[in-house]
Design a protein around this motif. Structure first.
Motif, PDB file in Angstrom:
ATOM      1  N   MET A   1       0.843  -1.202   0.000  1.00  0.00           N
ATOM      2  CA  MET A   1       0.000   0.000   0.000  1.00  0.00           C
ATOM      3  C   MET A   1       0.871   1.242   0.000  1.00  0.00           C
ATOM      4  N   SER A   2       0.733   2.046  -1.023  1.00  0.00           N
ATOM      5  CA  SER A   2       1.561   3.241  -1.067  1.00  0.00           C
ATOM      6  C   SER A   2       0.938   4.329  -0.208  1.00  0.00           C
ATOM      7  N   PRO A   3       1.768   5.247   0.297  1.00  0.00           N
ATOM      8  CA  PRO A   3       1.215   6.360   1.068  1.00  0.00           C
ATOM      9  C   PRO A   3       0.204   7.156   0.263  1.00  0.00           C
ATOM     10  N   GLY A   4       0.418   7.198  -1.043  1.00  0.00           N
ATOM     11  CA  GLY A   4      -0.545   7.920  -1.859  1.00  0.00           C
ATOM     12  C   GLY A   4      -1.930   7.315  -1.772  1.00  0.00           C
ATOM     13  N   TRP A   6      -2.973   5.527   0.731  1.00  0.00           N
ATOM     14  CA  TRP A   6      -3.475   5.800   2.071  1.00  0.00           C
ATOM     15  C   TRP A   6      -4.112   7.178   2.131  1.00  0.00           C
ATOM     16  N   ARG A   7      -3.425   8.128   1.531  1.00  0.00           N
ATOM     17  CA  ARG A   7      -3.932   9.500   1.622  1.00  0.00           C
ATOM     18  C   ARG A   7      -5.243   9.643   0.867  1.00  0.00           C
ATOM     19  N   ALA A  28      -7.200   1.201   4.404  1.00  0.00           N
ATOM     20  CA  ALA A  28      -6.029   0.660   3.718  1.00  0.00           C
ATOM     21  C   ALA A  28      -6.404   0.572   2.249  1.00  0.00           C
TER      22      ALA A  28
END
Lengths: 313, 169
Positions: A1-4, A6-7, A28
């Motif tokens: 899961m990329s932070p992008g 997540w955001r 997630a």
């Protein structure tokens, strides 16, 4: 899961309930986190065995603290929105005291008070100091471990979940308790003085009673919200609001949006409210994207937290 | 000081989580860090720890400038949490990274060229359009005073962040 991802997910995760009340779920990717079962047990670490000396006063009474922890979890399972009947069948079950201090993915959910910094509690030369794994072994706050960071962190919750569905498998709460002796003043770098006292005066010394400092019920009620899949809420009235002044007890009781959240996600006799899976790409909380941003923007004009009626006995 | 915290919340882009922290300043972080660097994320890899219960993510960062302390041109930063196969784990307040991201990191050396981010998410700033922005959505702050002349961990021009890091004893 990329932070992008997540955001993007968190931006879409504020859910406006039918009532128009907003709550925010942890996500997630496309999936909101949730427990798949309605009976979730948790254990409370018996700090009278494992070392934290100054939780709720100078007299060690793990059973009394356990009761406060239970009251914190019960705030969520007993949620009843104003003017409505009971609406959730989620049960967060107190499974009793444990001597275990283990966190992480082991299908054991615990609330544990770390007893002090690992640099003090682990023997010099112990290999765990180098590998940063002393925390579970010595029930200590590993200030050199990446999952503790430093002594300024007061509490942490670790949640293990399915990357595909968001179903939670395990959740653990760690609280950074003080281990300094009585009369040395409140700690600034060796943990925090957790109190179970009434609302009112702020404690001025470690071990002091009949006062409040880092209130156990306030902290654990907030953390329990994360434990069951809720994220911070920009509404200052919410238990999930991400600010807790020393002496704060306002989060002991849920706000209307907190109650609505647990009722929506864990409704009586119905499956949990999910947001989709990462394999299907289904969106999460699509009605709420503007909701969270709007609330945050309004919050900028707030300046101060308004008192919540009925939050302090 | 709720207003700045509210602003942080608005700017914070990470998922909310469950850590609670006392107020902390940039200067305080810098004093406690072994190194403060500006660099770019090259890649990330998550794997289980030896205990079989915790997941860590190892982030490779190419260091463009060392603002304080010492660090090699390429470092590995170990952060808690990540996803391995069908299991994900979030240790709240942990910093998150994305490939190609430009960052300022407050680091504590673990061993060799491996570091951790000091203060979890407090010690990571994302640099974008001349601005350095911490991602603090996962941290709950207590209320408290900060030393005069110092600045809380919050969004600021990257030049100011550099000045505060370099200018403090």
């Amino acid at each position: 899961m990329s932070p992008g991802l997540w955001r993007a997910a968190i931006a879409a995760a504020a859910v406006l309930a039918v009532s128009g009340v907003a709550y925010v779920r942890t996500t997630a990717g496309n999936a909101c986190l949730y427990w798949g079962t309605r009976q979730v047990s948790y254990l409370v670490n018996d700090f009278s065995v494992n070392g934290a000396q100054e939780v709720c006063g100078p007299t060690i009474d793990a059973a009394a603290v356990q009761a406060v922890v239970q009251a914190s979890f019960d705030a969520w399972t007993a949620a009843v929105p104003d003017g409505q009947a009971s609406c959730t069948d989620l049960q967060l079950l107190n499974a009793g005291l444990t001597t275990s201090t283990h966190t992480g993915y082991d299908h054991q959910n615990i609330v544990v008070w770390r007893a002090g910094p690992c640099t003090s509690l682990a023997p010099a030369g112990d290999p765990c100091l180098a590998s940063h794994t002393c925390g579970d072994t010595y029930n200590c706050w590993d200030t050199s471990a990446p999952n503790h960071g430093d002594s300024k962190i007061i509490a942490l919750t670790t949640v293990t979940y399915s990357t595909r569905t968001g179903q939670i498998f395990d959740a653990d709460m760690e609280l950074n308790a003080a281990n300094a002796p009585l009369g040395t003043g409140l700690p600034t770098s060796a943990g925090f003085y957790f109190t179970c006292g009434p609302t009112g005066n702020v404690c001025t010394t470690l071990g002091q009673t009949a006062c409040v400092y880092m209130d156990v019920q306030n902290t654990v009620t907030h953390e329990a919200g994360h434990f069951i899949g809720f994220a911070h809420n920009p509404d200052p009235l919410s238990t999930m609001y991400p600010t807790a002044p020393i002496g704060d007890t306002s989060k002991r009781l849920l706000a209307v949006e907190d109650k609505q959240g647990v009722c929506d996600v864990y409704p009586i006799g119905k499956p949990p409210l999910t947001c989709g899976t990462n394999s299907s790409g289904c969106g999460c909380g699509t009605t709420g994207a503007e909701g969270v941003l709007g609330l945050a923007a309004v919050l900028l004009a707030f300046g101060r937290r308004r008192p919540r009626a009925g939050t302090t006995p | 000081m709720r207003l700045p915290l509210a602003l942080l919340m608005l700017l914070a882009a990470g998922p909310a989580a469950a850590a609670v922290a006392a107020p902390v300043t940039v200067e305080n972080l810098a004093r406690e860090a072994d190194a403060v660097v500006r660099g770019k994320v090259q890649r990330r890899e998550s794997r289980w720890a030896q205990d079989g219960r915790h997941i860590f993510t190892f982030v490779t960062v190419r260091v463009g400038a060392v603002w304080r302390g010492a660090a090699p041109e390429r470092i590995t930063v170990r952060v808690p949490g990540g996803e391995v196969g069908e299991i994900g784990q979030r240790t709240d307040a942990a910093p998150e990274f994305e490939d190609g991201e430009e960052v300022v990191l407050f680091l504590v050396r673990e061993d060799g060229d491996t570091f951790r981010v000091h203060g979890l998410a407090l010690g990571k700033f994302k640099v974008q359009k001349g601005e350095a922005r911490p991602v603090l959505g996962s941290i709950t702050f207590t209320k408290g005073l900060i030393p005069e002349g110092e600045r809380r961990v919050e969004t600021m021009p990257v030049d100011e962040l550099e000045w505060r890091v370099k200018g403090r004893p």
